[in-house]
Design a protein around this motif. Structure first.
Motif: not given
Ligand code: SF4
Length: 384
Positions: A18, A20, A22, A25, A69, A103, A140
């Protein structure tokens, strides 16, 4: 031999990278490790090559789900090689549902066209919210504009598009939530998933909530908004076929349906889970250990769990309750002793009198009131 797969009809591929992380997460996701992408791709393909089992390879794959991811960061010069490797293992046909998680803000020029050429025919877009300040507060890095641009581009290329939203995010008012859902109804989409925010232990959000630097909306408010959302989506033709999933008829996720129907599936990649009907297993979740395990063909599995007869019944009840098609009562009762069958029937009658379930044509369904206490209903039904 216990880990044998009779066939390979449902495959999950995990892309953990990713741009970043979030702050809510708890997926197997790694931020700022782009320099490992090439090596990961090589290991992922090698893992597929190593998975040499004597299953019937003439049966085409029914569903493939590439999740993360952020799979939309999979380098475009590597992705065709991954697909070619998988196709050598198991053929696709024109009925194979191929979902790719995307995303907003991470889609390179030409990516959508390439994905389509590779056989991807369903996109799952992580929208979560359209309020930029809320997304930034969650670390995010995407904006409403990213979402709109992406949807404009997908329109002429993909007909089957799903979007995800999270209900109960801090900083989203009741009116803002309603406006977002109404806005989503003007998009070229076929499916929408609405998840309740989960605050997982040890995530940055968990600590912020604990320190009270982030205040979550009250549960009652989120539940009311869920009811409103079910009704609103229904009025636009998106029927609820599972607790969190709404689709236009014919656009239900076949991959997720396979999970809910307890079909076997094979996962490839970091931390990927698999189920062969008897065992559930999960791949190693540490990137370096994963690389070593694939290279040495040893130590790939992080966890193996044999599913007991009792778990089978629990899963049948819980997974059935979450779906509009409900629980097949005969199918559950066949696993029970006579005393357990009696217990189940009495509890089902009692739950029906409470207005939490209804029973029709040998199936048992949650009522709207039952949906939000689904866990309690399931626990009640299971014989002690
Ligand atoms: S919520 Fe999705 S985009 Fe955000 S860190 Fe986790 S896997 Fe990555």
């Amino acid at each position: 031999m216990s880990y044998y797969f009779k066939n390979l009809e449902h495959v999950y591929i995990h892309w953990p990278f990713c741009p970043y992380k979030c702050n809510y997460c708890d997926f197997v996701a790694i931020a700022s490790h782009e320099n490992f992408m090439q090596q990961y791709h090589t290991s992922l393909c090698q893992e597929m090559i190593n998975f040499d089992q004597n299953f019937d390879i003439n049966r085409p794959l029914k569903t493939l789900y590439i999740g993360g991811g952020t799979p939309s960061t999979y380098p475009l010069d590597l992705l065709p090689d991954m697909f070619a490797t998988l196709r050598k293992l198991v053929p696709f046909d024109d009925q194979t549902e191929v979902t790719f998680e995307v995303n907003p803000g991470t889609v390179a020029d030409g990516a959508l066209e390439l994905w389509k050429d590779l056989g991807i025919n369903r996109l799952s877009i992580g929208v979560q919210s359209l309020k930029d300040s809320v997304l930034q507060g969650l670390n995010r890095h995407q904006t409403q504009i990213d979402v709109i641009h992406l949807l404009q581009k997908t329109k002429s290329i993909f007909t089957n598009v799903s979007v995800d939203f999270i209900i109960g995010l801090p900083g989203v008012s009741v009116d803002e939530w309603k406006a977002m859902i109404i806005q989503a109804m003007s998009w070229p989409i076929t499916h929408i998933s609405v998840y309740f925010l989960m605050v997982h232990e040890k995530t940055p959000l968990y600590f912020k909530v604990k320190q009270k630097s982030v205040i979550l909306p009250p549960d009652d408010q989120s539940i009311d908004l869920y009811y409103w959302t079910v009704e609103t989506l229904g009025s636009y033709g998106f029927y609820r076929y599972e607790l969190s999933n709404f689709a236009k008829k014919g656009f239900e996720s076949r991959h997720n349906q396979a999970y809910w129907d307890r079909k076997s599936y094979k996962g490839f990649g970091l931390g990927a889970c698999s189920f062969n009907g008897r065992f559930r297993f999960q791949n190693n979740k540490n990137l370096r250990n994963y690389f070593t395990a694939v290279a040495n063909q040893e130590g790939l599995l992080h966890e193996v769990e044999e599913i007991t007869a009792q778990q089978v019944s629990i899963e049948k009840i819980m997974l059935g309750l979450r779906q509009a098609q409900g629980v097949d009562v005969e199918n559950v009762l066949q696993d029970f002793s006579l005393a357990q069958q009696q217990y189940f029937k009495e509890k089902a009658d009692w739950l029906e009198r409470q207005g939490l379930i209804k029973q029709e044509h040998g199936r048992l369904f949650l009522t709207p009131q039952g949906y939000v206490v689904e866990n309690e209903v399931a626990v009640n039904l299971f014989p002690e």
